[in-house]
Motif scaffolding. Structure first.
Motif: not given
Length: 163
Positions: A151-155
């Motif tokens: 679920m994390a953002k790419p960065r």
């Protein structure tokens, strides 16, 4: 049209004073019958259906990454991961979902240490080999990925994997 003189109108034939019709006489009486959207089961054996997960395959095919020796299989795995992430968010797939899938599979190595890229490549090779036994390509890989990474953002995902 005018009323014919030989036909008598009853009270039921006259226009109604109220605009809305009466409430329906039907009542739900079968066990397990779904009558509202919040009664639909989600998760577990029911999965998390998302809208138009086939769009992920179109996004994957337009993405630029090394497809290796088995391009069809790796595209299906990336699309499955992107579709699972999008469905978990309750929406259709987006390019950010594809980026996260590529990072989790070690196909986007920018900002990652070499040993992390090597371990991700091993996991990717295992997922490709195991996909021959799966109806939905990448299902076992998706189950092995921690939810916070999925679920994390790419960065943020790059930071998590590098740390």
């Amino acid at each position: 049209m005018a009323q014919q003189p030989n036909i008598e109108l009853t009270r039921g034939d006259l226009p109604r004073s109220e605009l809305a019709p009466r409430a329906a006489a039907w009542l739900q009486d079968r066990p397990g019958e779904i009558t509202a959207p919040d009664q639909v089961e989600w998760g577990g054996a029911f999965g998390r259906p998302g809208p138009d997960t086939g769009w992920a395959l179109k996004l994957v095919r337009s993405a630029d990454f090394d497809r290796g020796e088995r391009p069809t299989v790796i595209e299906q795995i990336v699309a499955s991961v992107a579709g699972a992430r999008a469905a978990r968010n309750g929406r259709g797939p987006a390019s950010e979902d594809v980026e996260v899938a590529l990072t989790l599979l070690g196909l986007r190595a920018e900002g990652l240490p070499q040993e992390v890229v090597a371990s991700l490549a091993e996991v990717r090779d295992e997922a490709i080999d195991h996909s021959a036994h799966e109806r939905d390509k990448g299902r076992s890989f998706i189950q092995s990925v921690p939810m916070d990474q999925l679920m994390a953002k790419p960065r943020d995902l790059v930071r998590m994997l590098a740390g």
